[in-house]
Design a protein around this motif. Structure first.
Motif, PDB file in Angstrom:
ATOM      1  N   GLN A 166       0.833  -1.200   0.000  1.00  0.00           N
ATOM      2  CA  GLN A 166       0.000   0.000   0.000  1.00  0.00           C
ATOM      3  C   GLN A 166       0.870   1.253   0.000  1.00  0.00           C
ATOM      4  O   GLN A 166       0.550   2.244  -0.660  1.00  0.00           O
ATOM      5  CB  GLN A 166      -0.932   0.011   1.214  1.00  0.00           C
ATOM      6  N   ARG A 167       1.976   1.188   0.744  1.00  0.00           N
ATOM      7  CA  ARG A 167       2.897   2.327   0.740  1.00  0.00           C
ATOM      8  C   ARG A 167       3.476   2.545  -0.655  1.00  0.00           C
ATOM      9  O   ARG A 167       3.608   3.681  -1.122  1.00  0.00           O
ATOM     10  CB  ARG A 167       4.020   2.086   1.749  1.00  0.00           C
ATOM     11  N   LEU A 168       3.799   1.461  -1.356  1.00  0.00           N
ATOM     12  CA  LEU A 168       4.324   1.579  -2.715  1.00  0.00           C
ATOM     13  C   LEU A 168       3.265   2.109  -3.675  1.00  0.00           C
ATOM     14  O   LEU A 168       3.577   2.858  -4.611  1.00  0.00           O
ATOM     15  CB  LEU A 168       4.849   0.221  -3.187  1.00  0.00           C
ATOM     16  N   GLU A 218       0.880   4.205  -2.773  1.00  0.00           N
ATOM     17  CA  GLU A 218       0.793   5.631  -2.453  1.00  0.00           C
ATOM     18  C   GLU A 218       1.939   6.420  -3.071  1.00  0.00           C
ATOM     19  O   GLU A 218       1.773   7.584  -3.446  1.00  0.00           O
ATOM     20  CB  GLU A 218       0.782   5.819  -0.935  1.00  0.00           C
ATOM     21  N   LEU A 219       3.099   5.778  -3.193  1.00  0.00           N
ATOM     22  CA  LEU A 219       4.256   6.420  -3.814  1.00  0.00           C
ATOM     23  C   LEU A 219       4.239   6.281  -5.337  1.00  0.00           C
ATOM     24  O   LEU A 219       5.182   6.706  -6.008  1.00  0.00           O
ATOM     25  CB  LEU A 219       5.550   5.821  -3.253  1.00  0.00           C
ATOM     26  N   LYS A 220       3.160   5.656  -5.859  1.00  0.00           N
ATOM     27  CA  LYS A 220       2.981   5.433  -7.295  1.00  0.00           C
ATOM     28  C   LYS A 220       4.086   4.554  -7.894  1.00  0.00           C
ATOM     29  O   LYS A 220       4.429   4.681  -9.080  1.00  0.00           O
ATOM     30  CB  LYS A 220       2.885   6.765  -8.038  1.00  0.00           C
ATOM     31  N   GLN A 221       4.617   3.660  -7.057  1.00  0.00           N
ATOM     32  CA  GLN A 221       5.593   2.694  -7.543  1.00  0.00           C
ATOM     33  C   GLN A 221       4.949   1.351  -7.892  1.00  0.00           C
ATOM     34  O   GLN A 221       5.591   0.495  -8.499  1.00  0.00           O
ATOM     35  CB  GLN A 221       6.699   2.501  -6.501  1.00  0.00           C
TER      36      GLN A 221
END
Length: 305
Positions: free
Chosen positions: A204-206, A208-211
């Motif tokens: 989910q963090r990735l 959010e970082l659009k990765q």
């Protein structure tokens, strides 16, 4: 009556005065036929007086796990008086982290600690003295009880970890405290599902970082890796939010064994079209198992007044 209690009572005092008293009905006392797909209460099928929270839960070990590491707690009550009607509900799901020792112990400690503290500091005082304000805010009670659970897990279940998603409904307010990747969602009477919590997961963090795209995250090999959980590391920062209680629809709290397996449209259709909350929960669990049942499955469904 203090300003605090007047505020949370106000919506239900207004509903009681404005709504006509329904005639007695034997239908409300009759058991619902199995898997009856009629419009769900709280989803636009009519009003109930007094306003109240109708809730149920269901759970499964899944098809690939040999034991259950999830824990749940569910409490629904209604306090009524001459012109006061106060729904009170506390709903908690904790998902013990697979692969960690004491995962099931950690989830049990989490739900019991939070439930005990919320009842002790908010519900019991409400019963004793409804005209007085609580000594601390609802958000503080939810936050502090979660931190206490974290401390107990760290001390008494070393190596144990768990998610925690807890929702407290009090009058016209809903407060949610959350750690991990279990979820609280609102399903509107029109069938729109809105996730109210944020997953504390690596993928989910990735996203959010659009990765990563959401589609890539759903099949990522590390999609179950969490960066925030009770019993795992210091300091712990629970997400705690307060929302106005929506009118109608349903609150869904579940572990990732449900939302990560069952198709979203099957979850929303079960909530909308199965009149019994218990049967709706069981249908959701069945849907997750039919999709492979890769994890323990826990779900609580609350019909909102």
């Amino acid at each position: 009556m203090s300003g605090f209690w007047q505020k949370i009572f106000e919506r239900f005092k207004r509903q009681s005065r404005d709504a006509p008293t329904p005639p007695p009905s034997t239908e409300s006392e009759a058991p619902v036929a199995a898997e009856s797909e009629t419009p769900a209460a709280g989803a636009g099928s009519g009003e109930v007086d007094p306003p109240q929270l109708l809730a149920a839960c269901a759970q499964s070990v899944g098809l690939l796990r040999d034991h259950n590491e999830d824990s749940m707690f569910m409490l629904s009550t209604t306090i009524t008086g001459s012109d006061e009607q106060l729904p009170f509900g506390l709903y908690i799901v904790a998902d013990g982290m697979g692969g960690h020792s004491n995962g099931e112990v950690a989830s049990s400690i989490a739900v019991r600690t939070v439930a005990h503290r919320v009842i002790e500091r908010l519900y019991t005082p409400l019963l004793k003295s409804p005209g007085s304000s609580p000594e601390v805010s609802i958000q503080e009670v939810m936050q502090e009880s979660t931190l206490e659970a974290h401390e107990i897990i760290t001390r008494e279940a070393p190596g144990g970890g768990t998610t925690l998603t807890a929702a407290l409904i009090l009058g016209s307010q809903m407060t949610i405290t959350h750690v991990g990747d279990s979820r609280a969602c609102y399903i509107s009477p029109q069938g729109e599902l809105k996730v109210l919590t944020r997953d504390h997961s690596l993928v989910q963090r990735l996203v959010e970082l659009k990765q990563l795209s959401p589609e890539e995250a759903a099949i990522h090999p590390q999609r179950n890796v969490l960066y925030r959980a009770l019993g795992q590391g210091e300091p712990l920062e629970p997400d705690t939010q307060t929302f106005p209680l929506p009118e109608g629809g349903s609150l869904l709290i579940c572990s990732d064994g449900l939302w990560g397996a069952a198709p979203e449209n099957e979850i929303t259709q079960s909530a909308l079209h199965i009149s019994s909350p218990l049967e709706a929960c069981q249908r959701m669990v069945d849907s997750a198992n039919q999709a492979g049942g890769p994890d323990n499955i826990s779900v609580i469904l609350v019909r909102l007044p």
